[in-house]
Design an enzyme around this catalytic site. Structure first.
Site, mmCIF file in Angstrom:
data_model
loop_
_atom_site.group_PDB
_atom_site.id
_atom_site.type_symbol
_atom_site.label_atom_id
_atom_site.label_comp_id
_atom_site.label_asym_id
_atom_site.label_seq_id
_atom_site.Cartn_x
_atom_site.Cartn_y
_atom_site.Cartn_z
ATOM 1 N N TYR A 1 82.982 27.057 19.641
ATOM 2 C CA TYR A 1 81.664 26.741 19.360
ATOM 3 C C TYR A 1 81.229 25.518 20.039
ATOM 4 C CZ TYR A 1 77.058 26.631 17.285
ATOM 5 O OH TYR A 1 75.868 26.439 16.772
ATOM 6 N N HIS B 1 74.504 16.902 15.240
ATOM 7 C CA HIS B 1 75.092 17.465 14.283
ATOM 8 C C HIS B 1 76.706 17.665 14.252
ATOM 9 C CE1 HIS B 1 71.256 18.949 12.560
ATOM 10 N NE2 HIS B 1 70.871 18.809 13.890
ATOM 11 N N PRO C 1 72.377 34.878 22.939
ATOM 12 C CA PRO C 1 72.446 33.644 22.342
ATOM 13 C C PRO C 1 73.082 33.330 21.184
ATOM 14 C CG PRO C 1 70.188 34.904 21.846
ATOM 15 C CD PRO C 1 71.206 35.733 22.951
ATOM 16 N N LYS D 1 75.384 29.209 24.126
ATOM 17 C CA LYS D 1 76.271 29.100 25.259
ATOM 18 C C LYS D 1 75.581 29.146 26.843
ATOM 19 C CE LYS D 1 79.959 28.230 23.047
ATOM 20 N NZ LYS D 1 79.993 26.920 22.838
ATOM 21 N N TYR E 1 72.992 30.044 10.338
ATOM 22 C CA TYR E 1 73.183 31.492 10.863
ATOM 23 C C TYR E 1 73.459 32.276 9.660
ATOM 24 C CZ TYR E 1 74.505 29.725 15.721
ATOM 25 O OH TYR E 1 74.467 29.088 16.552
HETATM 26 P P1 RFL Z 1 66.944 29.879 34.511
HETATM 27 O O1 RFL Z 1 66.246 28.828 33.492
HETATM 28 O O2 RFL Z 1 66.311 31.369 34.486
HETATM 29 O O3 RFL Z 1 65.856 29.357 36.033
HETATM 30 C C1 RFL Z 1 66.057 29.993 37.038
HETATM 31 C C2 RFL Z 1 64.963 29.548 37.885
HETATM 32 O O4 RFL Z 1 64.831 30.236 39.058
HETATM 33 C C3 RFL Z 1 63.675 30.717 39.247
HETATM 34 N N1 RFL Z 1 63.450 31.721 40.265
HETATM 35 C C4 RFL Z 1 63.272 31.844 41.546
HETATM 36 N N2 RFL Z 1 63.017 30.579 42.361
HETATM 37 C C5 RFL Z 1 62.929 31.183 43.805
HETATM 38 N N3 RFL Z 1 62.994 32.293 44.300
HETATM 39 C C6 RFL Z 1 63.415 33.389 43.399
HETATM 40 N N4 RFL Z 1 63.337 34.613 43.995
HETATM 41 C C7 RFL Z 1 63.464 33.016 41.928
HETATM 42 N N5 RFL Z 1 63.657 33.932 40.941
HETATM 43 C C8 RFL Z 1 63.861 33.000 39.827
HETATM 44 C C9 RFL Z 1 62.886 31.082 37.825
HETATM 45 O O5 RFL Z 1 61.634 30.880 38.052
HETATM 46 C C10 RFL Z 1 63.544 29.865 37.076
HETATM 47 O O6 RFL Z 1 62.545 28.861 36.928
HETATM 48 O O7 RFL Z 1 68.391 29.724 34.806
HETATM 49 P P2 RFL Z 1 69.340 28.511 34.782
HETATM 50 O O8 RFL Z 1 68.729 27.407 35.432
HETATM 51 O O9 RFL Z 1 70.654 29.088 35.163
HETATM 52 O O10 RFL Z 1 69.527 28.095 33.172
HETATM 53 C C11 RFL Z 1 70.057 29.061 32.104
HETATM 54 C C12 RFL Z 1 69.252 28.845 30.853
HETATM 55 O O11 RFL Z 1 67.969 28.984 31.123
HETATM 56 C C13 RFL Z 1 69.571 29.981 29.942
HETATM 57 O O12 RFL Z 1 71.036 30.359 30.135
HETATM 58 C C14 RFL Z 1 69.271 29.977 28.602
HETATM 59 O O13 RFL Z 1 68.010 29.673 28.310
HETATM 60 C C15 RFL Z 1 69.632 31.028 27.751
HETATM 61 N N6 RFL Z 1 69.034 31.225 26.351
HETATM 62 C C16 RFL Z 1 69.645 30.439 25.527
HETATM 63 N N7 RFL Z 1 70.695 29.738 25.944
HETATM 64 C C17 RFL Z 1 71.314 28.989 24.896
HETATM 65 O O14 RFL Z 1 72.396 28.258 25.161
HETATM 66 N N8 RFL Z 1 70.723 28.837 23.639
HETATM 67 C C18 RFL Z 1 69.570 29.727 23.370
HETATM 68 O O15 RFL Z 1 68.969 29.426 22.344
HETATM 69 C C19 RFL Z 1 68.971 30.373 24.314
HETATM 70 N N9 RFL Z 1 67.905 31.010 24.070
HETATM 71 C C20 RFL Z 1 67.837 31.699 26.203
HETATM 72 C C21 RFL Z 1 67.247 31.776 25.188
HETATM 73 C C22 RFL Z 1 67.217 32.577 27.399
HETATM 74 C C23 RFL Z 1 66.053 33.331 26.923
HETATM 75 N N10 RFL Z 1 65.729 34.337 28.288
HETATM 76 C C24 RFL Z 1 66.065 34.226 29.576
HETATM 77 C C25 RFL Z 1 64.498 35.119 28.137
HETATM 78 C C26 RFL Z 1 66.051 32.437 24.901
HETATM 79 C C27 RFL Z 1 65.529 33.309 25.852
HETATM 80 C C28 RFL Z 1 64.256 33.790 25.748
HETATM 81 C C1 PHB Z 2 67.891 27.656 19.357
HETATM 82 O O1 PHB Z 2 67.835 26.559 18.654
HETATM 83 O O2 PHB Z 2 67.147 28.000 20.017
HETATM 84 C C2 PHB Z 2 69.317 28.360 19.214
HETATM 85 C C3 PHB Z 2 70.260 27.483 18.436
HETATM 86 C C4 PHB Z 2 71.426 28.265 18.211
HETATM 87 C C5 PHB Z 2 71.956 29.555 18.823
HETATM 88 C C6 PHB Z 2 70.705 30.165 19.459
HETATM 89 C C7 PHB Z 2 69.535 29.333 19.819
HETATM 90 O O3 PHB Z 2 72.881 30.101 18.616
#
Ligand code: RFL
Ligand code: PHB
Length: 399
Positions: free
Chosen positions: A390, A78, A298, A302, A206
């Site tokens: 961004y 995109h 979110p 990032k 957004y």
């Molecule tokens: P993760 O994905 O949380 O992975 C960490 C892993 O460690 C495990 N763990 C353990 N393992 C062993 N021993 C322990 N004591 C442990 N405790 C935990 C967990 O089971 C897990 O598998 O972190 P990581 O790898 O740093 O990745 C980061 C991303 O996952 C996170 O930054 C993003 O998903 C954040 N986030 C979003 N980021 C975006 O850029 N765009 C988004 O749209 C977006 N939506 C989101 C999100 C995070 C969400 N969370 C955390 C609830 C939406 C949600 C709902």
């Molecule tokens: C998503 O697709 O989940 C998404 C995209 C942009 C954002 C946050 C979440 O800023």
């Protein structure tokens, strides 16, 4: 319980989410032995629906890690995203035009699948359902991690530990409280998100509306992701699909609302919004990466991109140290990673403030939001700054 068994590796990686798996993959490609300990089952990790937008720097790191194949065929490139406000105005975050790089829509679930597949294909060691993970002697030259699997307690001696275990993990807590400083901000709302097997809009959009923030996003041509700002106390069962679609459409101008294709949701969840940074990102032989060290709301998309840039820096540093005895990158890892983290943390906080409705907002605040959006839309300088951030700040090297 049986006696402790011993294993030995170069880097013990705690956490098998995107950060831990990608670090494992990059180290393995460079011939650095490592083991990943993940407390959940593989099915559980793969069922998480989270991030959806990749910066171009992240795309290049994934390609460079030999996990870019499916992303390059299935991901959607995109030129950026749109913002709509006051029910009529619209601006385009045209990252291609103003920052010279596009964005990629490709879901975190797919990235994690690709990483697990690559780890399997290379014979990488990922131990799922590793319980009671503990970190020991992290401030010595002989750190180790312990875990329990099938009733057996196992210890892994290693040279370094990477804490990639997310916000609720144990790694950050292994750093003495007196040696870290935490910066935190909670927001008075969350995002209610749904996934539906319907064709998404062609653009990511957004919305700042008088009913609150909303976002139309995508995963693939038949999978859409939508979010609406909600109160923190919101319960999922108060939001049957019909109510969600109705509310989503009310937050967009009519032409966009009319173009949204609705259908049954296949996932629905609520995420509270939080900003959090823990400094430093290393202590002794422990190095933190991803959500273990920082959380961003979110809004700026990032979270996963920061996890990927941390891993880029950390893999480079560990390889330099282990293979060449060059400690310069490892010594500067925390400072270098934190500069990028704070850039994204500030941007996500700012964009969250610009696009959401806050309980205490007075009419002056709303006019200021509108004015800032109008200014951005009309100023090349403003757009350049927005798009540069961004699209993602560049990765650093040693000076
Ligand atoms: P993760 O994905 O949380 O992975 C960490 C892993 O460690 C495990 N763990 C353990 N393992 C062993 N021993 C322990 N004591 C442990 N405790 C935990 C967990 O089971 C897990 O598998 O972190 P990581 O790898 O740093 O990745 C980061 C991303 O996952 C996170 O930054 C993003 O998903 C954040 N986030 C979003 N980021 C975006 O850029 N765009 C988004 O749209 C977006 N939506 C989101 C999100 C995070 C969400 N969370 C955390 C609830 C939406 C949600 C709902
Ligand atoms: C998503 O697709 O989940 C998404 C995209 C942009 C954002 C946050 C979440 O800023």
């Amino acid at each position: 319980m049986r006696f402790e068994e011993f294993l030995k590796t170069g880097v013990a990686i705690v956490g098998g989410g995107p950060a831990g798996l990608l670090l494992s993959q990059r180290l393995h490609l460079e011939g650095v032995e490592n083991v990943v300990l993940e407390c959940q089952s593989r099915e559980h990790v793969l069922s998480r629906i989270r991030a959806g937008v990749l910066e171009w720097g992240s795309v290049e790191v994934l390609r460079d890690s030999d996990v870019g194949g499916r992303m390059d065929t299935d991901g959607q490139v995109h030129d950026g995203a749109d913002i709509v406000w006051s029910g009529e105005h619209r601006l385009t975050i045209d990252t291609k035009k103003y920052a010279d790089r596009p964005m990629m829509a490709y879901g975190q679930t797919n990235i994690t699948e690709d990483l697990y597949a690559a780890r399997d294909a290379m014979g990488g060691v990922v131990i799922n359902e590793a319980d009671e993970v503990t970190l020991r002697d992290i401030d010595t030259h002989h750190p180790s991690v312990g875990y329990t699997k099938n009733g057996e307690r196992i210890r892994i001696d290693c040279e370094f530990i990477a804490g990639c275990d997310g916000f609720h993990g144990v790694s950050r807590q292994a750093i003495p409280a007196a040696k870290r400083q935490e910066f935190e901000k909670e927001y008075p709302f969350g995002w209610l998100g749904i996934l539906s097997e319907t064709p998404p809009l062609p653009d990511l959009i957004y919305a700042n509306s008088e009913r609150g923030f909303a976002l139309c996003s995508m995963r693939n041509p038949m999978l859409s992701r939508y979010y609406i700002q909600c109160k923190l106390e919101t319960k999922l069962d108060e939001w049957p699909d019909d109510r969600f679609w109705e509310e989503l459409k009310l937050r967009f101008p009519k032409d966009i609302a009319d173009a949204i294709v609705t259908g049954p949701s296949i996932e629905k969840s609520i995420a509270p919004l939080r900003s959090f940074v823990s400094e430093p990102m290393s202590y002794g032989r422990l190095f933190l990466a991803g959500d273990a060290a920082h959380i961003v709301p979110p809004t700026g998309a990032k979270g996963i991109n920061l996890a990927i840039s941390d891993v880029f820096y950390l893999s480079r540093a560990l390889v330099a140290q282990i293979k060449r005895g060059d400690e310069r990158y490892l010594l500067s890892y925390s400072d270098m990673a934190l500069r990028r983290v704070w850039g994204a943390a500030r941007f996500s906080w700012w964009l969250t403030g610009l696009l959401h409705r806050f309980p205490q907002q007075v009419p002056f605040d709303l006019r200021a939001q509108e004015q800032e959006l109008s200014y951005l839309a009309s100023s090349d300088t403003g757009m350049r700054s927005l798009c540069e951030q961004y699209a993602g700040l560049p990765f650093e090297d040693l000076g």
